[in-house]
Design a protein around this motif. Structure first.
Motif, PDB file in Angstrom:
ATOM      1  N   PRO A 167       0.838  -1.203   0.000  1.00 38.48           N
ATOM      2  CA  PRO A 167       0.000   0.000   0.000  1.00 38.48           C
ATOM      3  C   PRO A 167       0.875   1.257   0.000  1.00 38.48           C
ATOM      4  O   PRO A 167       2.001   1.245   0.485  1.00 38.48           O
ATOM      5  N   TRP A 168       0.324   2.322  -0.546  1.00 35.70           N
ATOM      6  CA  TRP A 168       1.033   3.599  -0.510  1.00 35.70           C
ATOM      7  C   TRP A 168       1.408   3.947   0.923  1.00 35.70           C
ATOM      8  O   TRP A 168       0.647   3.700   1.858  1.00 35.70           O
ATOM      9  N   ARG A 169       2.595   4.510   1.090  1.00 35.49           N
ATOM     10  CA  ARG A 169       3.051   4.926   2.407  1.00 35.49           C
ATOM     11  C   ARG A 169       3.000   6.448   2.535  1.00 35.49           C
ATOM     12  O   ARG A 169       3.012   7.167   1.532  1.00 35.49           O
ATOM     13  N   ALA A 170       2.973   6.912   3.751  1.00 38.78           N
ATOM     14  CA  ALA A 170       2.943   8.345   4.005  1.00 38.78           C
ATOM     15  C   ALA A 170       4.271   8.986   3.610  1.00 38.78           C
ATOM     16  O   ALA A 170       5.328   8.357   3.660  1.00 38.78           O
ATOM     17  N   PRO A 175       7.291  15.902  -0.545  1.00 38.07           N
ATOM     18  CA  PRO A 175       8.280  14.856  -0.792  1.00 38.07           C
ATOM     19  C   PRO A 175       9.091  15.123  -2.053  1.00 38.07           C
ATOM     20  O   PRO A 175       8.627  15.798  -2.978  1.00 38.07           O
ATOM     21  N   THR A 176      10.297  14.602  -2.066  1.00 34.49           N
ATOM     22  CA  THR A 176      11.077  14.646  -3.300  1.00 34.49           C
ATOM     23  C   THR A 176      10.448  13.694  -4.314  1.00 34.49           C
ATOM     24  O   THR A 176       9.606  12.858  -3.964  1.00 34.49           O
ATOM     25  N   ALA A 177      10.880  13.790  -5.563  1.00 39.32           N
ATOM     26  CA  ALA A 177      10.355  12.901  -6.598  1.00 39.32           C
ATOM     27  C   ALA A 177      10.659  11.443  -6.262  1.00 39.32           C
ATOM     28  O   ALA A 177       9.812  10.558  -6.449  1.00 39.32           O
ATOM     29  N   ALA A 183       7.233   5.799  -2.069  1.00 35.35           N
ATOM     30  CA  ALA A 183       6.038   5.667  -1.238  1.00 35.35           C
ATOM     31  C   ALA A 183       4.902   5.019  -2.017  1.00 35.35           C
ATOM     32  O   ALA A 183       4.128   4.228  -1.468  1.00 35.35           O
ATOM     33  N   GLN A 184       4.801   5.325  -3.308  1.00 34.46           N
ATOM     34  CA  GLN A 184       3.755   4.725  -4.134  1.00 34.46           C
ATOM     35  C   GLN A 184       4.053   3.260  -4.443  1.00 34.46           C
ATOM     36  O   GLN A 184       3.160   2.514  -4.844  1.00 34.46           O
ATOM     37  N   ASP A 188       8.635   2.431   2.954  1.00 37.04           N
ATOM     38  CA  ASP A 188       8.751   3.363   4.069  1.00 37.04           C
ATOM     39  C   ASP A 188      10.024   4.157   3.846  1.00 37.04           C
ATOM     40  O   ASP A 188      11.130   3.647   4.045  1.00 37.04           O
ATOM     41  N   ILE A 189       9.882   5.409   3.440  1.00 34.14           N
ATOM     42  CA  ILE A 189      11.062   6.193   3.073  1.00 34.14           C
ATOM     43  C   ILE A 189      11.897   6.582   4.278  1.00 34.14           C
ATOM     44  O   ILE A 189      13.015   7.102   4.127  1.00 34.14           O
TER      45      ILE A 189
END
Length: 198
Positions: A167-170, A175-177, A183-184, A188-189
């Motif tokens: 799933p997409w993460r926050a 956010p940077t590119a 995240a998409q 988990d960045i």
């Protein structure tokens, strides 16, 4: 104007990451919960071959189902030389006339050729980040690569796709590119080797 993604830039960046990994790091955790570094290297080696064949439209019916999970037990000998070679072949294969035309298949999934190229790029860039994050290396894909991926990953379902991406993460408010693409992809960045994967 040719707006095709440049797999050469991405594969060369990931090659730098791969060749800088010390053998002692093969058991280290990665942002992929099911993969240690050695497992992920095996997965990268396999997907590079699979998407090279997809570009060439060769052997598409040899494997009807999804590939096995990556495993360090199957990691090819001489991986620091073999994986970069396979990544280079991947980029060249998608440059060939007709690579994006018609239908192709990878991982048991049928897809248009132009989609296959984007899937290959996304796999290389995302797993390159996984390996860089796991081994403490800098990682900065070029703007054109991230722009090519941005439109693609923004179409991913927010709930994720089992066996493909989470799933997409926050993200932060701005956010940077790279952070947005990751995240998409369900990454988990904020992950670090000291934190539990997940």
């Amino acid at each position: 104007m040719d707006d095709r993604p440049d797999l050469h830039a991405a594969t060369e960046l990931v090659t730098e990451v791969v060749t800088s990994i010390d053998e002692s790091r093969l058991t280290a955790t990665t942002p992929c919960p099911e993969y240690a570094v050695g497992d992920l290297l095996d997965h990268l080696a396999g997907l590079a071959t699979a998407f090279t064949l997809a570009a060439r439209k060769e052997g598409l019916d040899a494997h009807s189902g999804p590939p096995p999970l990556g495993s360090a037990d199957r990691l090819v000998a001489g991986w620091k030389q073999v994986i970069p070679q396979r990544l280079a072949e991947l980029a060249v294969a998608w440059d060939a006339p007709g690579a994006r035309d018609g239908m192709t298949k990878a991982g048991g999934i049928d897809m248009p050729g132009e989609v296959g190229e984007l899937v290959a790029l996304n796999e290389v860039v995302t797993h390159g980040w996984d390996l860089a994050a796991a081994t403490g290396q800098p990682y900065a894909p070029d703007a054109a690569t991230l722009a090519a991926l941005a439109g693609f990953t923004s179409q991913f379902p927010r709930e994720g796709s089992p066996g493909a991406f989470g799933p997409w993460r926050a993200t932060a408010d701005d956010p940077t590119a790279l952070e947005r693409v990751l995240a998409q992809n369900g990454r988990d960045i904020t992950w670090s080797p000291a934190a539990p994967a997940g």
